[in-house]
Design a protein around this motif. Structure first.
Motif, PDB file in Angstrom:
ATOM      1  N   LEU A  40       0.879  -1.178   0.000  1.00 37.55           N
ATOM      2  CA  LEU A  40       0.000   0.000   0.000  1.00 37.55           C
ATOM      3  C   LEU A  40       0.910   1.220   0.000  1.00 37.55           C
ATOM      4  O   LEU A  40       1.976   1.198   0.626  1.00 37.55           O
ATOM      5  CB  LEU A  40      -0.887  -0.019   1.251  1.00 37.55           C
ATOM      6  N   SER A  41       0.503   2.260  -0.683  1.00 32.57           N
ATOM      7  CA  SER A  41       1.314   3.482  -0.684  1.00 32.57           C
ATOM      8  C   SER A  41       1.262   4.128   0.704  1.00 32.57           C
ATOM      9  O   SER A  41       0.315   3.915   1.470  1.00 32.57           O
ATOM     10  CB  SER A  41       0.814   4.473  -1.735  1.00 32.57           C
ATOM     11  N   GLY A  42       2.268   4.915   1.006  1.00 35.38           N
ATOM     12  CA  GLY A  42       2.263   5.658   2.263  1.00 35.38           C
ATOM     13  C   GLY A  42       1.027   6.527   2.372  1.00 35.38           C
ATOM     14  O   GLY A  42       0.410   6.629   3.432  1.00 35.38           O
ATOM     15  N   SER A  43       0.644   7.138   1.266  1.00 35.70           N
ATOM     16  CA  SER A  43      -0.557   7.973   1.242  1.00 35.70           C
ATOM     17  C   SER A  43      -1.810   7.138   1.508  1.00 35.70           C
ATOM     18  O   SER A  43      -2.711   7.563   2.224  1.00 35.70           O
ATOM     19  CB  SER A  43      -0.665   8.681  -0.105  1.00 35.70           C
ATOM     20  N   ASN A  68       7.882   0.435  10.635  1.00 29.58           N
ATOM     21  CA  ASN A  68       8.927  -0.307  11.359  1.00 29.58           C
ATOM     22  C   ASN A  68      10.144   0.568  11.663  1.00 29.58           C
ATOM     23  O   ASN A  68      11.283   0.206  11.388  1.00 29.58           O
ATOM     24  CB  ASN A  68       9.326  -1.572  10.601  1.00 29.58           C
ATOM     25  N   GLU A  69       9.871   1.746  12.204  1.00 33.77           N
ATOM     26  CA  GLU A  69      10.879   2.713  12.656  1.00 33.77           C
ATOM     27  C   GLU A  69      11.689   3.369  11.536  1.00 33.77           C
ATOM     28  O   GLU A  69      12.733   3.963  11.784  1.00 33.77           O
ATOM     29  CB  GLU A  69      11.803   2.092  13.710  1.00 33.77           C
ATOM     30  N   GLU A  70      11.194   3.272  10.291  1.00 36.22           N
ATOM     31  CA  GLU A  70      11.842   3.971   9.178  1.00 36.22           C
ATOM     32  C   GLU A  70      10.842   4.943   8.566  1.00 36.22           C
ATOM     33  O   GLU A  70       9.732   4.554   8.198  1.00 36.22           O
ATOM     34  CB  GLU A  70      12.314   2.980   8.118  1.00 36.22           C
ATOM     35  N   TYR A  71      11.248   6.200   8.457  1.00 32.33           N
ATOM     36  CA  TYR A  71      10.363   7.210   7.886  1.00 32.33           C
ATOM     37  C   TYR A  71       9.991   6.861   6.456  1.00 32.33           C
ATOM     38  O   TYR A  71      10.824   6.398   5.680  1.00 32.33           O
ATOM     39  CB  TYR A  71      11.020   8.595   7.892  1.00 32.33           C
ATOM     40  N   CYS A  72       8.745   7.106   6.115  1.00 28.72           N
ATOM     41  CA  CYS A  72       8.270   6.965   4.733  1.00 28.72           C
ATOM     42  C   CYS A  72       8.425   8.334   4.086  1.00 28.72           C
ATOM     43  O   CYS A  72       7.548   9.191   4.212  1.00 28.72           O
ATOM     44  CB  CYS A  72       6.816   6.491   4.705  1.00 28.72           C
ATOM     45  N   GLU A  73       9.551   8.549   3.439  1.00 28.65           N
ATOM     46  CA  GLU A  73       9.880   9.852   2.854  1.00 28.65           C
ATOM     47  C   GLU A  73       8.968  10.200   1.681  1.00 28.65           C
ATOM     48  O   GLU A  73       8.564  11.338   1.516  1.00 28.65           O
ATOM     49  CB  GLU A  73      11.338   9.855   2.371  1.00 28.65           C
ATOM     50  N   ASP A  74       8.644   9.214   0.862  1.00 26.68           N
ATOM     51  CA  ASP A  74       7.826   9.416  -0.333  1.00 26.68           C
ATOM     52  C   ASP A  74       6.488   8.705  -0.129  1.00 26.68           C
ATOM     53  O   ASP A  74       6.414   7.478  -0.177  1.00 26.68           O
ATOM     54  CB  ASP A  74       8.549   8.841  -1.554  1.00 26.68           C
ATOM     55  N   ASP A  76       4.088   8.428  -2.032  1.00 31.55           N
ATOM     56  CA  ASP A  76       3.601   7.752  -3.234  1.00 31.55           C
ATOM     57  C   ASP A  76       4.237   6.365  -3.401  1.00 31.55           C
ATOM     58  O   ASP A  76       3.749   5.540  -4.165  1.00 31.55           O
ATOM     59  CB  ASP A  76       3.880   8.586  -4.484  1.00 31.55           C
ATOM     60  N   ALA A  77       5.327   6.122  -2.697  1.00 35.98           N
ATOM     61  CA  ALA A  77       6.023   4.836  -2.806  1.00 35.98           C
ATOM     62  C   ALA A  77       5.234   3.739  -2.094  1.00 35.98           C
ATOM     63  O   ALA A  77       4.581   3.978  -1.084  1.00 35.98           O
ATOM     64  CB  ALA A  77       7.423   4.947  -2.201  1.00 35.98           C
ATOM     65  N   LEU A  78       5.308   2.539  -2.649  1.00 35.96           N
ATOM     66  CA  LEU A  78       4.633   1.394  -2.038  1.00 35.96           C
ATOM     67  C   LEU A  78       5.411   0.906  -0.827  1.00 35.96           C
ATOM     68  O   LEU A  78       6.639   0.872  -0.830  1.00 35.96           O
ATOM     69  CB  LEU A  78       4.481   0.250  -3.031  1.00 35.96           C
ATOM     70  N   VAL A  79       4.647   0.532   0.202  1.00 38.08           N
ATOM     71  CA  VAL A  79       5.214  -0.019   1.426  1.00 38.08           C
ATOM     72  C   VAL A  79       4.774  -1.474   1.500  1.00 38.08           C
ATOM     73  O   VAL A  79       3.586  -1.775   1.417  1.00 38.08           O
ATOM     74  CB  VAL A  79       4.697   0.762   2.661  1.00 38.08           C
ATOM     75  N   ASP A  80       5.727  -2.385   1.618  1.00 39.29           N
ATOM     76  CA  ASP A  80       5.411  -3.809   1.776  1.00 39.29           C
ATOM     77  C   ASP A  80       5.055  -4.049   3.239  1.00 39.29           C
ATOM     78  O   ASP A  80       5.856  -3.767   4.129  1.00 39.29           O
ATOM     79  CB  ASP A  80       6.602  -4.680   1.378  1.00 39.29           C
ATOM     80  N   LEU A  81       3.847  -4.551   3.460  1.00 40.05           N
ATOM     81  CA  LEU A  81       3.325  -4.713   4.811  1.00 40.05           C
ATOM     82  C   LEU A  81       3.128  -6.174   5.172  1.00 40.05           C
ATOM     83  O   LEU A  81       2.744  -6.976   4.316  1.00 40.05           O
ATOM     84  CB  LEU A  81       1.989  -3.982   4.941  1.00 40.05           C
ATOM     85  N   VAL A  89       2.457   7.444  13.548  1.00 35.89           N
ATOM     86  CA  VAL A  89       1.947   8.715  13.032  1.00 35.89           C
ATOM     87  C   VAL A  89       2.618   9.814  13.849  1.00 35.89           C
ATOM     88  O   VAL A  89       2.413   9.907  15.058  1.00 35.89           O
ATOM     89  CB  VAL A  89       0.409   8.793  13.167  1.00 35.89           C
ATOM     90  N   ILE A  90       3.436  10.611  13.155  1.00 34.93           N
ATOM     91  CA  ILE A  90       4.268  11.597  13.829  1.00 34.93           C
ATOM     92  C   ILE A  90       3.975  12.988  13.267  1.00 34.93           C
ATOM     93  O   ILE A  90       4.365  13.311  12.147  1.00 34.93           O
ATOM     94  CB  ILE A  90       5.766  11.263  13.654  1.00 34.93           C
ATOM     95  N   PRO A  91       3.277  13.823  14.034  1.00 31.78           N
ATOM     96  CA  PRO A  91       3.019  15.182  13.562  1.00 31.78           C
ATOM     97  C   PRO A  91       4.247  16.068  13.764  1.00 31.78           C
ATOM     98  O   PRO A  91       5.181  15.672  14.473  1.00 31.78           O
ATOM     99  CB  PRO A  91       1.861  15.646  14.452  1.00 31.78           C
ATOM    100  N   PRO A  92       4.236  17.254  13.144  1.00 32.96           N
ATOM    101  CA  PRO A  92       5.352  18.166  13.368  1.00 32.96           C
ATOM    102  C   PRO A  92       5.427  18.516  14.856  1.00 32.96           C
ATOM    103  O   PRO A  92       4.391  18.654  15.513  1.00 32.96           O
ATOM    104  CB  PRO A  92       5.013  19.395  12.533  1.00 32.96           C
TER     105      PRO A  92
END
Length: 96
Positions: A40-43, A68-74, A76-81, A89-92
């Protein structure tokens, strides 16, 4: 072979700072995400979380998610779950 098979994955959500205040909890174990073939994409992840927790919509465009403790920078990129993965979920965070 059908490459676009749908499946569900149960992940553990962690909420930090303002997101924790908005949803009223710091964790949501066994949160169900509908995926396409386990990805699933990060979005898409963020959209699913906001659908379940509408109070987060005020932060939707300003949060960072981590898989898993790694930021999803993009987003739009797919994340293997996989079952048991961790999504944060980390707000500013303002500091001074």
């Amino acid at each position: 072979m059908n490459q676009s098979r749908s499946s569900v994955v149960r992940v553990n959500l962690l909420f930090f700072a303002k997101s924790r205040e908005l949803v009223g909890t710091s964790t949501c174990p066994n949160f169900v995400l509908a995926t396409s073939g386990g990805s699933l994409s990060g979005s898409g992840i963020l959209d699913s979380i906001c659908e379940q927790f509408p109070a987060l919509m005020v932060l939707r465009n300003n949060v960072i998610i981590a898989h898993n403790e790694e930021y999803c920078e993009d987003l739009d990129a797919l994340v293997d779950l996989e079952d048991g993965d961790e999504i944060a979920v980390i707000p500013p965070i303002a500091g001074g």
